[in-house]
Design a protein around this motif. Structure first.
Motif, PDB file in Angstrom:
ATOM      1  N   PRO A  49       0.783  -1.392   0.074  1.00  0.00           N
ATOM      2  CA  PRO A  49       0.022  -0.057  -0.109  1.00  0.00           C
ATOM      3  C   PRO A  49       0.850   1.280   0.013  1.00  0.00           C
ATOM      4  O   PRO A  49       0.506   2.233  -0.343  1.00  0.00           O
ATOM      5  CB  PRO A  49      -0.836  -0.097   1.350  1.00  0.00           C
ATOM      6  CG  PRO A  49      -0.886  -1.641   1.534  1.00  0.00           C
ATOM      7  CD  PRO A  49       0.400  -2.009   1.206  1.00  0.00           C
ATOM      8  N   THR A  50       2.229   1.297   0.522  1.00  0.00           N
ATOM      9  CA  THR A  50       3.087   2.424   0.514  1.00  0.00           C
ATOM     10  C   THR A  50       3.444   2.779  -0.793  1.00  0.00           C
ATOM     11  O   THR A  50       3.487   3.852  -1.171  1.00  0.00           O
ATOM     12  CB  THR A  50       3.906   2.163   1.807  1.00  0.00           C
ATOM     13  OG1 THR A  50       3.393   1.920   2.961  1.00  0.00           O
ATOM     14  CG2 THR A  50       5.005   3.403   1.981  1.00  0.00           C
ATOM     15  N   ARG A  51       3.776   1.728  -1.482  1.00  0.00           N
ATOM     16  CA  ARG A  51       4.372   1.923  -2.615  1.00  0.00           C
ATOM     17  C   ARG A  51       3.109   2.388  -3.728  1.00  0.00           C
ATOM     18  O   ARG A  51       3.362   3.093  -4.531  1.00  0.00           O
ATOM     19  CB  ARG A  51       4.934   0.764  -3.338  1.00  0.00           C
ATOM     20  CG  ARG A  51       6.163   0.345  -2.620  1.00  0.00           C
ATOM     21  CD  ARG A  51       6.568  -0.976  -3.078  1.00  0.00           C
ATOM     22  NE  ARG A  51       6.680  -1.039  -4.475  1.00  0.00           N
ATOM     23  CZ  ARG A  51       7.294  -2.115  -5.364  1.00  0.00           C
ATOM     24  NH1 ARG A  51       7.424  -3.256  -4.681  1.00  0.00           N
ATOM     25  NH2 ARG A  51       7.416  -2.114  -6.645  1.00  0.00           N
ATOM     26  N   LEU A  52       2.059   1.837  -3.357  1.00  0.00           N
ATOM     27  CA  LEU A  52       0.729   2.271  -4.281  1.00  0.00           C
ATOM     28  C   LEU A  52       0.491   3.779  -4.036  1.00  0.00           C
ATOM     29  O   LEU A  52       0.386   4.620  -5.052  1.00  0.00           O
ATOM     30  CB  LEU A  52      -0.337   1.448  -3.897  1.00  0.00           C
ATOM     31  CG  LEU A  52      -1.798   1.865  -4.586  1.00  0.00           C
ATOM     32  CD1 LEU A  52      -1.643   1.504  -6.172  1.00  0.00           C
ATOM     33  CD2 LEU A  52      -2.831   1.095  -4.186  1.00  0.00           C
ATOM     34  N   ILE A  53       0.351   4.151  -2.814  1.00  0.00           N
ATOM     35  CA  ILE A  53       0.108   5.630  -2.378  1.00  0.00           C
ATOM     36  C   ILE A  53       1.104   6.597  -3.111  1.00  0.00           C
ATOM     37  O   ILE A  53       0.908   7.626  -3.689  1.00  0.00           O
ATOM     38  CB  ILE A  53      -0.034   5.877  -1.017  1.00  0.00           C
ATOM     39  CG1 ILE A  53      -1.230   5.107  -0.431  1.00  0.00           C
ATOM     40  CG2 ILE A  53       0.129   7.240  -0.645  1.00  0.00           C
ATOM     41  CD1 ILE A  53      -1.069   5.011   1.050  1.00  0.00           C
ATOM     42  N   GLN A  58       3.023  10.145  -7.560  1.00  0.00           N
ATOM     43  CA  GLN A  58       3.814  10.420  -8.935  1.00  0.00           C
ATOM     44  C   GLN A  58       2.727  10.482 -10.179  1.00  0.00           C
ATOM     45  O   GLN A  58       3.012  11.222 -11.155  1.00  0.00           O
ATOM     46  CB  GLN A  58       4.825   9.010  -9.110  1.00  0.00           C
ATOM     47  CG  GLN A  58       5.708   9.252 -10.479  1.00  0.00           C
ATOM     48  CD  GLN A  58       6.781  10.284 -10.245  1.00  0.00           C
ATOM     49  OE1 GLN A  58       6.708  10.831  -8.977  1.00  0.00           O
ATOM     50  NE2 GLN A  58       7.568  10.509 -11.100  1.00  0.00           N
ATOM     51  N   LEU A  59       1.842   9.596 -10.019  1.00  0.00           N
ATOM     52  CA  LEU A  59       1.020   9.809 -11.343  1.00  0.00           C
ATOM     53  C   LEU A  59       0.245  11.026 -11.377  1.00  0.00           C
ATOM     54  O   LEU A  59       0.014  11.616 -12.521  1.00  0.00           O
ATOM     55  CB  LEU A  59      -0.351   8.469 -11.190  1.00  0.00           C
ATOM     56  CG  LEU A  59      -1.335   8.529 -12.206  1.00  0.00           C
ATOM     57  CD1 LEU A  59      -0.617   8.094 -13.573  1.00  0.00           C
ATOM     58  CD2 LEU A  59      -2.354   7.592 -11.844  1.00  0.00           C
ATOM     59  N   GLY A  60      -0.247  11.548 -10.251  1.00  0.00           N
ATOM     60  CA  GLY A  60      -0.671  12.872 -10.363  1.00  0.00           C
ATOM     61  C   GLY A  60       0.244  13.999 -10.722  1.00  0.00           C
ATOM     62  O   GLY A  60      -0.113  14.683 -11.536  1.00  0.00           O
ATOM     63  N   TRP A  61       1.531  13.528 -10.353  1.00  0.00           N
ATOM     64  CA  TRP A  61       2.570  14.772 -11.026  1.00  0.00           C
ATOM     65  C   TRP A  61       2.531  14.621 -12.427  1.00  0.00           C
ATOM     66  O   TRP A  61       2.774  15.654 -13.191  1.00  0.00           O
ATOM     67  CB  TRP A  61       3.979  14.559 -10.301  1.00  0.00           C
ATOM     68  CG  TRP A  61       4.916  15.539 -10.901  1.00  0.00           C
ATOM     69  CD1 TRP A  61       5.163  16.729 -10.473  1.00  0.00           C
ATOM     70  CD2 TRP A  61       6.042  15.110 -11.710  1.00  0.00           C
ATOM     71  NE1 TRP A  61       6.130  17.247 -11.046  1.00  0.00           N
ATOM     72  CE2 TRP A  61       6.925  16.233 -11.972  1.00  0.00           C
ATOM     73  CE3 TRP A  61       6.176  13.937 -12.565  1.00  0.00           C
ATOM     74  CZ2 TRP A  61       7.669  16.514 -12.720  1.00  0.00           C
ATOM     75  CZ3 TRP A  61       7.414  13.944 -13.522  1.00  0.00           C
ATOM     76  CH2 TRP A  61       8.050  15.116 -13.544  1.00  0.00           C
TER      77      TRP A  61
END
Length: 278
Positions: A49-53, A58-61
């Protein structure tokens, strides 16, 4: 329900009221097994979950960097690449359908005996079992980089799928027309030409139109590995982090797929409607 009626039902249908323990526990056992496999998959694939968040951040950026979509001075090049992708999908699908139609007749159980049908069906299964991307990598090494390899990859991959779908359409055809032609003295070729083909051709046409739409996306993917088209441009812009051009290319792909979906949908409904009237 009165006790007398319930007892009467139990006496009449004992298999329903007195199910064995194995039957009662089968569904919970399968659910527990599926849950255990799911949990093992999460652990084995290193789900975090940490990597997913962090990835969503990063996807938002990256999404912010894509705005606004801008082709720069490369619009003519991108339009040419999109036309190349559409050509790959159209030519590959058409070649696959042409090659698969005669083979599908040999793979239909109502036309040939099982001793002939079985190896043909297994051959189609083998061809269909290899993904289009793998076929693209193979043909790139055979004929070199470019759209020709993409056309061959889609043609070979869809050949296996069309062979199966077409043969199933032939097997599901109404036998009354075939029997009528046979009763009037027609040969086996007459039965296929005038009894089976008029029934299955509308189904085949609808399947081919759907695959043209689907292969537009596949042609984009195989372009990334060197089979030409807009996929090659997309991979190049991602590599150099030109996110505004990437978003423009993605929009071009979405518009093209939506347009093809709309056109193929209209054609499929027209074919189905004509078949219903006939």
């Amino acid at each position: 329900m009165p006790a007398a009626d319930r007892n009467a039902l139990q006496a009449r249908y004992p298999e329903i009221f007195k199910r064995p323990a194995s039957a009662r526990l089968a569904m919970p056992a399968m659910l527990l097994a599926a849950l255990a496999i799911f949990g093992f998959g999460l652990v084995d694939l290193d789900f975090s979950p940490t990597r997913l968040i962090a990835g969503l951040h990063q996807l938002g950026w990256i999404t912010m960097m894509m705005l606004p979509p801008d082709p720069g001075s490369s619009l003519p090049l991108y339009l040419k690449a999109l036309g190349e992708t559409l050509s790959i999908a159209l030519l590959g699908t058409t070649l696959a359908a042409i090659m698969a139609l005669p083979v599908s007749l040999i793979a239909a159980r109502n036309i040939v005996p099982d001793v002939v049908r079985f190896p043909v069906r297994r051959f189609l299964d083998s061809v269909r079992g290899i993904d289009t991307l793998i076929w693209a990598l193979v043909w790139i090494n055979v004929v070199g980089l470019g759209p020709f390899a993409g056309v061959l990859a889609i043609a070979v991959s869809d050949f296996g799928a069309f062979g199966k779908l077409f043969s199933e359409a032939v097997e599901g055809a109404d036998r009354k027309q075939v029997e009528g032609i046979r009763a009037s003295g027609g040969t086996t070729l007459h039965e296929i030409r005038f009894g089976l083909m008029p029934q299955v051709l509308p189904v085949i046409a609808g399947q081919v139109l759907y695959f043209i739409e689907s292969n537009t996306r596949s042609a984009t993917i195989i372009g990334i590995v060197g089979a030409g088209g807009i996929g090659l441009q997309l991979a190049e812009q991602i590599r150099v982090l030109e996110w505004q051009k990437v978003s423009f290319l993605i929009l071009m792909i979405l518009v093209a797929v939506a347009a093809i979906d709309w056109i193929s949908g209209k054609l499929r409904f027209a074919i189905i409607g004509r078949r219903a009237v006939a």
